[in-house]
Design an enzyme around this catalytic site. Structure first.
Site, PDB file in Angstrom:
ATOM      1  N   HIS A 177      -6.465  -4.529 -10.566  1.00 54.54           N
ATOM      2  CA  HIS A 177      -5.969  -4.792  -9.196  1.00 54.54           C
ATOM      3  C   HIS A 177      -6.616  -6.062  -8.613  1.00 54.54           C
ATOM      4  CE1 HIS A 177      -4.069  -2.715  -5.491  1.00 54.54           C
ATOM      5  NE2 HIS A 177      -4.195  -4.005  -5.250  1.00 54.54           N
ATOM      6  N   ARG A 181       2.446  -2.299  -6.886  1.00 51.12           N
ATOM      7  CA  ARG A 181       1.784  -1.001  -6.754  1.00 51.12           C
ATOM      8  C   ARG A 181       2.093  -0.135  -7.973  1.00 51.12           C
ATOM      9  NH1 ARG A 181      -1.009  -3.084  -3.630  1.00 51.12           N
ATOM     10  NH2 ARG A 181      -1.350  -2.627  -1.421  1.00 51.12           N
TER      11      ARG A 181
HETATM   12  P1  NDP Z   1       6.644  -8.819   2.101  1.00 43.94           P
HETATM   13  O1  NDP Z   1       6.825  -7.702   3.053  1.00 43.94           O
HETATM   14  O2  NDP Z   1       6.473 -10.197   2.633  1.00 43.94           O
HETATM   15  O3  NDP Z   1       7.873  -8.866   1.074  1.00 43.94           O
HETATM   16  C1  NDP Z   1       8.472  -7.717   0.571  1.00 43.94           C
HETATM   17  C2  NDP Z   1       9.769  -8.117  -0.127  1.00 43.94           C
HETATM   18  O4  NDP Z   1      10.316  -6.953  -0.749  1.00 43.94           O
HETATM   19  C3  NDP Z   1      10.821  -8.640   0.839  1.00 43.94           C
HETATM   20  O5  NDP Z   1      11.526  -9.700   0.257  1.00 43.94           O
HETATM   21  C4  NDP Z   1      11.747  -7.433   1.019  1.00 43.94           C
HETATM   22  O6  NDP Z   1      13.083  -7.752   1.321  1.00 43.94           O
HETATM   23  C5  NDP Z   1      11.684  -6.818  -0.345  1.00 43.94           C
HETATM   24  N1  NDP Z   1      12.062  -5.398  -0.294  1.00 43.94           N
HETATM   25  C6  NDP Z   1      11.459  -4.380   0.358  1.00 43.94           C
HETATM   26  N2  NDP Z   1      12.120  -3.227   0.179  1.00 43.94           N
HETATM   27  C7  NDP Z   1      13.179  -3.525  -0.613  1.00 43.94           C
HETATM   28  C8  NDP Z   1      14.235  -2.770  -1.147  1.00 43.94           C
HETATM   29  N3  NDP Z   1      14.363  -1.445  -0.920  1.00 43.94           N
HETATM   30  N4  NDP Z   1      15.149  -3.401  -1.924  1.00 43.94           N
HETATM   31  C9  NDP Z   1      15.066  -4.731  -2.152  1.00 43.94           C
HETATM   32  N5  NDP Z   1      14.061  -5.510  -1.676  1.00 43.94           N
HETATM   33  C10 NDP Z   1      13.143  -4.915  -0.906  1.00 43.94           C
HETATM   34  O7  NDP Z   1       5.393  -8.437   1.176  1.00 43.94           O
HETATM   35  P2  NDP Z   1       4.393  -9.408   0.405  1.00 43.94           P
HETATM   36  O8  NDP Z   1       5.198 -10.371  -0.360  1.00 43.94           O
HETATM   37  O9  NDP Z   1       3.358  -9.926   1.310  1.00 43.94           O
HETATM   38  O10 NDP Z   1       3.684  -8.346  -0.576  1.00 43.94           O
HETATM   39  C11 NDP Z   1       4.420  -7.594  -1.503  1.00 43.94           C
HETATM   40  C12 NDP Z   1       3.564  -6.494  -2.099  1.00 43.94           C
HETATM   41  O11 NDP Z   1       2.621  -7.038  -3.019  1.00 43.94           O
HETATM   42  C13 NDP Z   1       2.674  -5.734  -1.117  1.00 43.94           C
HETATM   43  O12 NDP Z   1       3.404  -4.754  -0.417  1.00 43.94           O
HETATM   44  C14 NDP Z   1       1.627  -5.120  -2.026  1.00 43.94           C
HETATM   45  O13 NDP Z   1       2.043  -3.853  -2.460  1.00 43.94           O
HETATM   46  C15 NDP Z   1       1.590  -6.065  -3.215  1.00 43.94           C
HETATM   47  N6  NDP Z   1       0.299  -6.753  -3.317  1.00 43.94           N
HETATM   48  C16 NDP Z   1      -0.468  -6.543  -4.427  1.00 43.94           C
HETATM   49  C17 NDP Z   1      -1.669  -7.184  -4.552  1.00 43.94           C
HETATM   50  C18 NDP Z   1      -2.472  -7.035  -5.786  1.00 43.94           C
HETATM   51  O14 NDP Z   1      -3.594  -7.553  -5.854  1.00 43.94           O
HETATM   52  N7  NDP Z   1      -1.986  -6.394  -6.812  1.00 43.94           N
HETATM   53  C19 NDP Z   1      -2.176  -8.086  -3.515  1.00 43.94           C
HETATM   54  C20 NDP Z   1      -1.275  -8.261  -2.427  1.00 43.94           C
HETATM   55  C21 NDP Z   1      -0.093  -7.602  -2.322  1.00 43.94           C
HETATM   56  P3  NDP Z   1      13.442  -8.475   2.737  1.00 43.94           P
HETATM   57  O15 NDP Z   1      12.856  -9.863   2.642  1.00 43.94           O
HETATM   58  O16 NDP Z   1      14.920  -8.505   2.756  1.00 43.94           O
HETATM   59  O17 NDP Z   1      12.812  -7.648   3.803  1.00 43.94           O
HETATM   60  C1  OXD Z   2      -2.840  -5.908  -0.998  1.00 43.60           C
HETATM   61  C2  OXD Z   2      -3.635  -5.521  -2.128  1.00 43.60           C
HETATM   62  O1  OXD Z   2      -1.839  -5.253  -0.726  1.00 43.60           O
HETATM   63  O2  OXD Z   2      -4.812  -5.935  -2.211  1.00 43.60           O
HETATM   64  O3  OXD Z   2      -3.193  -6.905  -0.337  1.00 43.60           O
HETATM   65  O4  OXD Z   2      -3.152  -4.816  -3.014  1.00 43.60           O
END
Ligand code: NDP
Ligand code: OXD
Length: 316
Positions: free
Chosen positions: A279, A231
């Site tokens: 994006h 993001r």
């Molecule tokens: P998940 O919820 O599966 O994974 C999030 C990860 O971040 C977890 O490992 C979590 O730790 C870690 N995390 C969260 N908060 C913290 C923190 N404060 N400190 C350390 N680690 C932290 O999400 P996804 O993998 O499915 O997606 C990740 C992000 O990718 C989405 O939220 C979105 O913003 C972005 N995205 C972007 C897209 C694009 O096209 N650009 C498309 C899809 C997604 P833990 O495992 O310990 O909970």
């Molecule tokens: C998502 C994205 O979070 O499209 O899936 O950014």
């Protein structure tokens, strides 16, 4: 069963409605229109206006048509009380996004490893010098992946399979073969120390917003690369521009921005060491997303638990 659908692009709505109708033939599925406050069992939304939730009776769950729920949860901050706390928010889990992210990250990392970005710059300057550059040493081209969730873990494993040293950072401790893992704030500095490419796949939450900042950049290897796939809110843009100017960061690949679309006069458009994509690192694929949602609705209707339920207090 009544299902309400909202997508920001009206053009996409018809295709979603027909896919959903095929997957859930017994449901009454309608696109939300302003003023529609009729009861609904499920809402399937991406970046919805808060009015969609106002006075909505009977909602059993809200499905976010993406992985990141920051835009949906912002509704609660901007219009408190609209998104009832007892209604589960369920996000997409993978549905084809993990492979897309892995492709994007692998491409961006290899481009920097082999210095193709520098050859591109030379060609853009019409610089005809035929000068081979020594590729970076793979053994020290350490990649640090922020976030080891559904997407980050797959990206980390894909990069490790290319023979790169890979580290991962998450909130809770993980064990992933071939990846050196770090957990929690106390291990953040150790995670960053010596990282040559930082790939961000964290969710946007009050704890993670602004994490890509001057102090983080200072802890990476000098001349590190940044790849932000999560993001725009994670990145302090002015700090990146300063770090590029100082040579602390050599180049950045950015797929997400604080303001999207990125405004035409934004400095990133003119910064040769910043690569911009709109994006698209992992787009929502309609058919796998509909299949996952349909399965989860069927499970909820049977009274079963489903995965992907967002912890709203934590923000992801
Ligand atoms: P998940 O919820 O599966 O994974 C999030 C990860 O971040 C977890 O490992 C979590 O730790 C870690 N995390 C969260 N908060 C913290 C923190 N404060 N400190 C350390 N680690 C932290 O999400 P996804 O993998 O499915 O997606 C990740 C992000 O990718 C989405 O939220 C979105 O913003 C972005 N995205 C972007 C897209 C694009 O096209 N650009 C498309 C899809 C997604 P833990 O495992 O310990 O909970
Ligand atoms: C998502 C994205 O979070 O499209 O899936 O950014």
């Amino acid at each position: 069963m009544d299902i309400l659908v909202h997508l920001p692009e009206a053009a996409e709505t018809a295709e979603w409605l027909s896919s959903l109708t095929r997957a859930l033939p017994h449901a009454d599925i309608r696109a939300w229109q302003p003023g529609d406050t009729a009861p609904a069992d499920y809402a399937l939304v991406w970046r919805p206006p808060h009015e969609l939730f106002a006075e909505r009776a009977g909602l059993k769950a809200v499905f976010n048509l993406a992985a990141g729920v920051d835009a949906l949860l912002a509704i609660e901050r901007n219009a408190p009380g609209t998104l009832p706390p007892d209604v589960p928010v369920i996000r997409l889990e993978d549905t084809g996004m993990a492979d897309q992210m892995a492709e994007y990250a692998a491409y961006a990392v290899l481009r920097y490893l082999r210095r193709f970005d520098e050859y591109e710059l030379a060609q853009r300057r019409s610089d005809p010098c035929w000068r081979p550059l020594a590729a970076h040493a793979r053994e020290t081209f350490t990649v640090g992946v922020l976030g080891l969730g559904v997407l980050g873990a797959h990206v980390a494993k894909t990069l490790a399979s290319l023979g790169l040293p890979v580290r991962g950072y998450s909130r809770s401790r993980k064990s992933l073969e071939g990846i050196e893992t770090f957990a929690g704030h106390d291990e953040f500095d150790a995670f960053l120390d010596g990282v040559k490419v930082l790939v961000n796949l964290l969710p946007s939450t009050p704890e993670t917003d602004g994490i890509l900042n001057r102090s983080t950049f200072a802890k990476l290897a000098r001349g590190a690369y940044l790849i932000n796939l999560a993001r725009g809110a994670h990145l302090v843009e002015a700090d990146l521009l300063d770090a590029l100017g100082e040579g602390r960061i050599a180049a950045a690949t950015l797929d997400v921005f604080a303001q999207e679309p990125l405004p035409p006069d934004h400095r990133f458009w003119r910064e040769p060491r910043v690569t911009i994509t709109p994006h698209v690192s992992a787009v929502t694929l309609r058919e796998p997303a509909v299949a996952q949602i349909a399965e989860k609705i069927a499970a909820l209707e049977r009274g079963e638990r489903v995965t992907g339920v967002v912890n709203r207090a934590r923000g992801y």
